[in-house]
Design a protein around this motif. Structure first.
Motif, PDB file in Angstrom:
ATOM      1  N   GLN A   5       0.841  -1.194   0.000  1.00 48.19           N
ATOM      2  CA  GLN A   5       0.000   0.000   0.000  1.00 48.19           C
ATOM      3  C   GLN A   5       0.874   1.240   0.000  1.00 48.19           C
ATOM      4  O   GLN A   5       1.796   1.364   0.807  1.00 48.19           O
ATOM      5  CB  GLN A   5      -0.921   0.046   1.217  1.00 48.19           C
ATOM      6  CG  GLN A   5      -1.797   1.281   1.170  1.00 48.19           C
ATOM      7  CD  GLN A   5      -2.763   1.366   2.328  1.00 48.19           C
ATOM      8  OE1 GLN A   5      -2.770   0.538   3.221  1.00 48.19           O
ATOM      9  NE2 GLN A   5      -3.585   2.384   2.301  1.00 48.19           N
ATOM     10  N   SER A   7       0.434   5.426   0.228  1.00 45.88           N
ATOM     11  CA  SER A   7      -0.579   6.357   0.702  1.00 45.88           C
ATOM     12  C   SER A   7      -0.204   7.807   0.409  1.00 45.88           C
ATOM     13  O   SER A   7       0.936   8.222   0.623  1.00 45.88           O
ATOM     14  CB  SER A   7      -0.758   6.165   2.215  1.00 45.88           C
ATOM     15  OG  SER A   7      -1.724   7.054   2.707  1.00 45.88           O
ATOM     16  N   ASP A   8      -1.184   8.538  -0.077  1.00 42.01           N
ATOM     17  CA  ASP A   8      -1.125   9.997  -0.210  1.00 42.01           C
ATOM     18  C   ASP A   8       0.088  10.539  -0.963  1.00 42.01           C
ATOM     19  O   ASP A   8       0.866  11.317  -0.414  1.00 42.01           O
ATOM     20  CB  ASP A   8      -1.196  10.634   1.181  1.00 42.01           C
ATOM     21  CG  ASP A   8      -2.537  10.408   1.828  1.00 42.01           C
ATOM     22  OD1 ASP A   8      -3.473  11.153   1.501  1.00 42.01           O
ATOM     23  OD2 ASP A   8      -2.659   9.468   2.639  1.00 42.01           O
ATOM     24  N   VAL A  45      -1.867  -1.118  -3.798  1.00 38.80           N
ATOM     25  CA  VAL A  45      -2.988  -0.213  -3.562  1.00 38.80           C
ATOM     26  C   VAL A  45      -2.409   1.169  -3.310  1.00 38.80           C
ATOM     27  O   VAL A  45      -1.566   1.346  -2.429  1.00 38.80           O
ATOM     28  CB  VAL A  45      -3.829  -0.654  -2.346  1.00 38.80           C
ATOM     29  CG1 VAL A  45      -4.937   0.344  -2.068  1.00 38.80           C
ATOM     30  CG2 VAL A  45      -4.393  -2.052  -2.562  1.00 38.80           C
ATOM     31  N   SER A  47      -3.619   4.712  -2.164  1.00 38.45           N
ATOM     32  CA  SER A  47      -4.804   5.313  -1.562  1.00 38.45           C
ATOM     33  C   SER A  47      -4.507   6.715  -1.057  1.00 38.45           C
ATOM     34  O   SER A  47      -3.362   7.145  -1.017  1.00 38.45           O
ATOM     35  CB  SER A  47      -5.286   4.429  -0.403  1.00 38.45           C
ATOM     36  OG  SER A  47      -4.295   4.356   0.601  1.00 38.45           O
ATOM     37  N   GLY A  48      -5.561   7.379  -0.638  1.00 39.82           N
ATOM     38  CA  GLY A  48      -5.426   8.732  -0.114  1.00 39.82           C
ATOM     39  C   GLY A  48      -5.409   9.734  -1.247  1.00 39.82           C
ATOM     40  O   GLY A  48      -5.914   9.468  -2.338  1.00 39.82           O
ATOM     41  N   LEU A  50      -4.306  11.114  -4.240  1.00 42.10           N
ATOM     42  CA  LEU A  50      -3.418  10.802  -5.366  1.00 42.10           C
ATOM     43  C   LEU A  50      -2.783  12.082  -5.886  1.00 42.10           C
ATOM     44  O   LEU A  50      -1.613  12.092  -6.262  1.00 42.10           O
ATOM     45  CB  LEU A  50      -4.195  10.093  -6.474  1.00 42.10           C
ATOM     46  CG  LEU A  50      -4.894   8.790  -6.078  1.00 42.10           C
ATOM     47  CD1 LEU A  50      -5.664   8.229  -7.260  1.00 42.10           C
ATOM     48  CD2 LEU A  50      -3.905   7.788  -5.525  1.00 42.10           C
ATOM     49  N   ARG A  74      -4.394  -0.806  -7.843  1.00 41.91           N
ATOM     50  CA  ARG A  74      -5.724  -0.236  -7.614  1.00 41.91           C
ATOM     51  C   ARG A  74      -5.545   1.155  -7.043  1.00 41.91           C
ATOM     52  O   ARG A  74      -4.770   1.355  -6.107  1.00 41.91           O
ATOM     53  CB  ARG A  74      -6.530  -1.081  -6.628  1.00 41.91           C
ATOM     54  CG  ARG A  74      -6.934  -2.435  -7.149  1.00 41.91           C
ATOM     55  CD  ARG A  74      -8.043  -2.293  -8.198  1.00 41.91           C
ATOM     56  NE  ARG A  74      -8.348  -3.581  -8.768  1.00 41.91           N
ATOM     57  CZ  ARG A  74      -9.474  -4.234  -8.574  1.00 41.91           C
ATOM     58  NH1 ARG A  74     -10.418  -3.735  -7.823  1.00 41.91           N
ATOM     59  NH2 ARG A  74      -9.670  -5.406  -9.151  1.00 41.91           N
ATOM     60  N   LEU A  75      -6.268   2.108  -7.593  1.00 36.73           N
ATOM     61  CA  LEU A  75      -6.190   3.494  -7.156  1.00 36.73           C
ATOM     62  C   LEU A  75      -7.447   3.853  -6.376  1.00 36.73           C
ATOM     63  O   LEU A  75      -8.559   3.575  -6.820  1.00 36.73           O
ATOM     64  CB  LEU A  75      -6.037   4.413  -8.368  1.00 36.73           C
ATOM     65  CG  LEU A  75      -4.845   4.108  -9.277  1.00 36.73           C
ATOM     66  CD1 LEU A  75      -4.885   4.991 -10.518  1.00 36.73           C
ATOM     67  CD2 LEU A  75      -3.536   4.273  -8.529  1.00 36.73           C
ATOM     68  N   MET A  76      -7.258   4.463  -5.210  1.00 40.89           N
ATOM     69  CA  MET A  76      -8.359   4.875  -4.355  1.00 40.89           C
ATOM     70  C   MET A  76      -8.198   6.365  -4.069  1.00 40.89           C
ATOM     71  O   MET A  76      -7.139   6.802  -3.626  1.00 40.89           O
ATOM     72  CB  MET A  76      -8.348   4.076  -3.057  1.00 40.89           C
ATOM     73  CG  MET A  76      -8.518   2.583  -3.291  1.00 40.89           C
ATOM     74  SD  MET A  76      -8.226   1.591  -1.812  1.00 40.89           S
ATOM     75  CE  MET A  76      -9.364   2.287  -0.652  1.00 40.89           C
ATOM     76  N   GLY A  78      -8.672  10.292  -2.620  1.00 34.88           N
ATOM     77  CA  GLY A  78      -8.754  11.018  -1.363  1.00 34.88           C
ATOM     78  C   GLY A  78      -9.529  12.311  -1.560  1.00 34.88           C
ATOM     79  O   GLY A  78      -9.988  12.620  -2.666  1.00 34.88           O
ATOM     80  N   GLN A 101     -14.825   2.822  -6.805  1.00 34.77           N
ATOM     81  CA  GLN A 101     -14.757   1.770  -5.781  1.00 34.77           C
ATOM     82  C   GLN A 101     -14.701   0.421  -6.454  1.00 34.77           C
ATOM     83  O   GLN A 101     -15.070   0.269  -7.605  1.00 34.77           O
ATOM     84  CB  GLN A 101     -15.971   1.855  -4.864  1.00 34.77           C
ATOM     85  CG  GLN A 101     -17.286   1.772  -5.618  1.00 34.77           C
ATOM     86  CD  GLN A 101     -18.463   2.176  -4.755  1.00 34.77           C
ATOM     87  OE1 GLN A 101     -18.303   2.784  -3.717  1.00 34.77           O
ATOM     88  NE2 GLN A 101     -19.646   1.849  -5.193  1.00 34.77           N
TER      89      GLN A 101
END
Length: 104
Positions: A5, A7-8, A45, A47-48, A50, A74-76, A78, A101
């Motif tokens: 993962q 993040s941000d 993953v 996340s946060g 991008l 996978r992109l999630m 923020g 999602q």
């Protein structure tokens, strides 16, 4: 199963600096390290936030940075991201009812 993962990343347009650092250069270095040392990962993953401000150039830089990246990613999003622009730039991203999602 190996999952990584990130993040941000808070990406900006290429050359943009955030608090004295270049977020794109940092992400590219991170992806290169994953490619060298963890290419066997089943999933990455991200996340946060991008992007830092939801800019088109930042999403274009993200797309380019991920081009040829070996592990599935996978992109999630923020709260700094622009959902509509993200979906325009990443039309293959799983989305439903206006949300980005997915289930894996």
């Amino acid at each position: 199963m190996k999952i990584i993962q990130l993040s941000d990343p808070h990406l900006m347009a290429p050359g943009g600096r955030l608090h004295g650092s270049d977020p794109l250069a940092r992400l590219e270095a991170c992806l290169a390290d994953i490619g060298r040392n963890h290419a066997d990962a089943d999933l990455v993953v991200m996340s946060g936030d991008l992007t830092n401000d939801g800019e088109r150039a930042a999403y274009a830089a993200l797309r380019q940075a991920l081009a040829g990246f070996v592990p599935r990613c996978r992109l999630m999003l923020g709260n700094h991201d622009d959902r509509a622009l993200f979906l325009e730039m990443f039309p293959e991203a799983p989305a439903g009812r206006g949300f980005v999602q997915s289930v894996f």
